[in-house]
Design a protein around this motif. Structure first.
Motif, PDB file in Angstrom:
ATOM      1  N   ALA A 260       0.851  -1.209   0.000  1.00  0.00           N
ATOM      2  CA  ALA A 260       0.000   0.000   0.000  1.00  0.00           C
ATOM      3  C   ALA A 260       0.881   1.252   0.000  1.00  0.00           C
ATOM      4  O   ALA A 260       0.646   2.192  -0.768  1.00  0.00           O
ATOM      5  CB  ALA A 260      -0.918  -0.016   1.217  1.00  0.00           C
ATOM      6  N   LEU A 261       1.910   1.250   0.827  1.00  0.00           N
ATOM      7  CA  LEU A 261       2.815   2.400   0.893  1.00  0.00           C
ATOM      8  C   LEU A 261       3.586   2.555  -0.419  1.00  0.00           C
ATOM      9  O   LEU A 261       3.752   3.662  -0.941  1.00  0.00           O
ATOM     10  CB  LEU A 261       3.791   2.221   2.066  1.00  0.00           C
ATOM     11  CG  LEU A 261       4.824   3.331   2.277  1.00  0.00           C
ATOM     12  CD1 LEU A 261       4.145   4.668   2.550  1.00  0.00           C
ATOM     13  CD2 LEU A 261       5.772   2.971   3.432  1.00  0.00           C
ATOM     14  N   ARG A 262       4.031   1.429  -0.961  1.00  0.00           N
ATOM     15  CA  ARG A 262       4.813   1.483  -2.203  1.00  0.00           C
ATOM     16  C   ARG A 262       3.968   2.045  -3.354  1.00  0.00           C
ATOM     17  O   ARG A 262       4.412   2.945  -4.072  1.00  0.00           O
ATOM     18  CB  ARG A 262       5.322   0.073  -2.546  1.00  0.00           C
ATOM     19  CG  ARG A 262       6.155   0.010  -3.805  1.00  0.00           C
ATOM     20  CD  ARG A 262       6.919  -1.318  -3.857  1.00  0.00           C
ATOM     21  NE  ARG A 262       6.031  -2.461  -3.732  1.00  0.00           N
ATOM     22  CZ  ARG A 262       5.348  -3.004  -4.739  1.00  0.00           C
ATOM     23  NH1 ARG A 262       5.465  -2.499  -5.957  1.00  0.00           N
ATOM     24  NH2 ARG A 262       4.570  -4.044  -4.535  1.00  0.00           N
ATOM     25  N   HIS A 263       2.736   1.537  -3.508  1.00  0.00           N
ATOM     26  CA  HIS A 263       1.871   2.046  -4.585  1.00  0.00           C
ATOM     27  C   HIS A 263       1.562   3.528  -4.364  1.00  0.00           C
ATOM     28  O   HIS A 263       1.516   4.316  -5.305  1.00  0.00           O
ATOM     29  CB  HIS A 263       0.572   1.246  -4.658  1.00  0.00           C
ATOM     30  CG  HIS A 263       0.769  -0.195  -5.048  1.00  0.00           C
ATOM     31  ND1 HIS A 263       1.598  -0.576  -6.074  1.00  0.00           N
ATOM     32  CD2 HIS A 263       0.238  -1.341  -4.540  1.00  0.00           C
ATOM     33  CE1 HIS A 263       1.576  -1.908  -6.188  1.00  0.00           C
ATOM     34  NE2 HIS A 263       0.770  -2.391  -5.257  1.00  0.00           N
ATOM     35  N   TYR A 264       1.366   3.901  -3.103  1.00  0.00           N
ATOM     36  CA  TYR A 264       1.052   5.303  -2.782  1.00  0.00           C
ATOM     37  C   TYR A 264       2.204   6.226  -3.187  1.00  0.00           C
ATOM     38  O   TYR A 264       2.010   7.233  -3.872  1.00  0.00           O
ATOM     39  CB  TYR A 264       0.776   5.411  -1.278  1.00  0.00           C
ATOM     40  CG  TYR A 264       0.384   6.804  -0.812  1.00  0.00           C
ATOM     41  CD1 TYR A 264      -0.954   7.181  -0.710  1.00  0.00           C
ATOM     42  CD2 TYR A 264       1.360   7.739  -0.457  1.00  0.00           C
ATOM     43  CE1 TYR A 264      -1.307   8.458  -0.284  1.00  0.00           C
ATOM     44  CE2 TYR A 264       1.016   9.007  -0.030  1.00  0.00           C
ATOM     45  CZ  TYR A 264      -0.318   9.359   0.061  1.00  0.00           C
ATOM     46  OH  TYR A 264      -0.660  10.628   0.481  1.00  0.00           O
ATOM     47  N   LEU A 265       3.415   5.868  -2.788  1.00  0.00           N
ATOM     48  CA  LEU A 265       4.572   6.726  -3.116  1.00  0.00           C
ATOM     49  C   LEU A 265       4.853   6.733  -4.617  1.00  0.00           C
ATOM     50  O   LEU A 265       5.227   7.763  -5.187  1.00  0.00           O
ATOM     51  CB  LEU A 265       5.810   6.284  -2.332  1.00  0.00           C
ATOM     52  CG  LEU A 265       5.717   6.426  -0.812  1.00  0.00           C
ATOM     53  CD1 LEU A 265       7.021   5.979  -0.160  1.00  0.00           C
ATOM     54  CD2 LEU A 265       5.379   7.851  -0.383  1.00  0.00           C
ATOM     55  N   ASN A 266       4.635   5.579  -5.261  1.00  0.00           N
ATOM     56  CA  ASN A 266       4.820   5.543  -6.717  1.00  0.00           C
ATOM     57  C   ASN A 266       3.845   6.490  -7.409  1.00  0.00           C
ATOM     58  O   ASN A 266       4.201   7.154  -8.386  1.00  0.00           O
ATOM     59  CB  ASN A 266       4.626   4.118  -7.241  1.00  0.00           C
ATOM     60  CG  ASN A 266       5.885   3.287  -7.084  1.00  0.00           C
ATOM     61  OD1 ASN A 266       6.987   3.824  -6.998  1.00  0.00           O
ATOM     62  ND2 ASN A 266       5.727   1.974  -7.037  1.00  0.00           N
ATOM     63  N   LYS A 267       2.621   6.586  -6.889  1.00  0.00           N
ATOM     64  CA  LYS A 267       1.640   7.498  -7.480  1.00  0.00           C
ATOM     65  C   LYS A 267       2.045   8.953  -7.244  1.00  0.00           C
ATOM     66  O   LYS A 267       1.918   9.800  -8.135  1.00  0.00           O
ATOM     67  CB  LYS A 267       0.253   7.204  -6.892  1.00  0.00           C
ATOM     68  CG  LYS A 267      -0.848   7.999  -7.576  1.00  0.00           C
ATOM     69  CD  LYS A 267      -2.219   7.382  -7.307  1.00  0.00           C
ATOM     70  CE  LYS A 267      -3.403   8.262  -7.640  1.00  0.00           C
ATOM     71  NZ  LYS A 267      -3.231   9.304  -8.618  1.00  0.00           N
ATOM     72  N   VAL A 268       2.575   9.230  -6.054  1.00  0.00           N
ATOM     73  CA  VAL A 268       3.053  10.600  -5.766  1.00  0.00           C
ATOM     74  C   VAL A 268       4.156  10.971  -6.762  1.00  0.00           C
ATOM     75  O   VAL A 268       4.156  12.073  -7.332  1.00  0.00           O
ATOM     76  CB  VAL A 268       3.559  10.708  -4.316  1.00  0.00           C
ATOM     77  CG1 VAL A 268       4.229  12.063  -4.073  1.00  0.00           C
ATOM     78  CG2 VAL A 268       2.406  10.498  -3.333  1.00  0.00           C
TER      79      VAL A 268
END
Ligand code: GLU
Length: 299
Positions: A260-268
């Motif tokens: 969840a954190l990885r996908h979130y930061l990738n989107k940022v």
């Protein structure tokens, strides 16, 4: 891609060497000088973070602090001024941006300097929530941790004394004392693919640069971006030679399985190309060299 990197590195080398006379922008730029970049207007601290299912984020939110591992002896990337205590550089600004996207202001970040060899274990142990410091994405490291990104691409290069005439490229390393950091991809590459070189290891790259200056090693090898930072600080003593001879994609190290954190930061990163550009321009690009944000690999 290779060519693009090579051209960028060559241009960066030229520009960084010239950076002392590049003062066209009002107020100048930080580059390798250690000045603090003003990136405060590029993004805001997110007040409505929509992130479900991230144990790392939940724990940091509960603590009211986010712990980020960094380097502090790499000018232009991750550097801590011994007098002011200010942390500067491209990686530091990327770290602050990622923290802000998660709702943490600069004074809610606890930075921790961690050398190359200890990064995976620091993430595995939960000593830090993320790591932003010239950290190449590799399959081997992905067995222990995960990476968001890449957020910049460089390649392995060579740093020698200014008056050195016999090391011009990676073809000249036979019999030479070649210094790099323990646990890094460049020292591994030397051990694996340059059997005639004599590897010398220290915990951090600034120790290799000191060894180069006192004559106990012949050459320092690591990512070109890191070496350019050292050369730009002491252009009368040091020079970067040759072309980058590997591809190093820098990622944000994360605890393994926190998808969840990885996908979130990738989107940022993906949605934030203007912010990325602003951060780049205020740090590594301050000398006028252009660069493009690489495409994120949200595996
Ligand atoms: N990017 C390479 C690595 O991750 C070299 C730089 C470093 O040691 O941080 O190993």
């Amino acid at each position: 891609m290779r060519k693009g990197i090579t051209l960028l590195a060559a241009a960066a080398a030229a520009a960084l060497v010239l950076s002392g006379c590049a003062g066209e922008e009002p107020g100048g730029g930080p580059g390798g000088s250690g000045d603090k970049a003003d990136t405060s207007k590029l993004y805001e601290v997110n007040e409505n973070v929509d992130l479900e299912g991230s144990p790392t984020f939940d724990a940091a939110t509960k603590a009211g602090k986010i712990k980020i591992g960094v380097k502090e002896d790499q000018p232009g990337l991750g550097y801590k001024d011994a007098v002011s205590g200010d942390r500067t550089g491209f990686d530091i600004e990327i770290a602050k941006w990622m923290a802000a996207s998660l709702g943490f202001s600069e004074d809610e970040i606890t930075f921790e300097a961690i050398p190359s060899a200890n990064r995976e274990q620091a993430l595995v142990n939960g000593d830090i929530d993320m790591y932003v410091g010239t950290y190449s994405i590799t399959d081997e490291r992905k067995e222990m941790i995960d990476f968001a990104g890449p957020y910049v691409i460089t390649g392995q290069g060579l740093l020698v004394l200014k008056d050195n005439e016999d090391i011009k490229s990676e073809d000249d390393l036979a019999g030479k004392k070649v210094c790099s950091a323990t646990g890094s991809t460049p020292i591994q590459n030397i051990r694996d693919n340059f059997p005639k070189a004599k590897p010398v290891e220290f915990d951090v790259y600034s120790q290799c640069v000191d060894a180069l200056k006192d004559g106990s090693v012949d050459v320092v090898t690591t990512d070109q971006l890191i070496l350019l930072g050292y050369a730009s600080q002491e252009p009368d003593e040091l020079k970067v030679v040759g072309e980058p001879f590997t591809t190093e994609k820098y990622g944000i190290g994360l605890p393994k399985g926190d998808d969840a954190l990885r996908h979130y930061l990738n989107k940022v990163l993906t949605d934030g190309s203007d912010v990325w550009q602003g951060i780049y321009d205020a740090t590594l690009g301050a000398s006028g060299v252009k660069a493009e944000q690489p495409k994120v690999d949200d595996y």
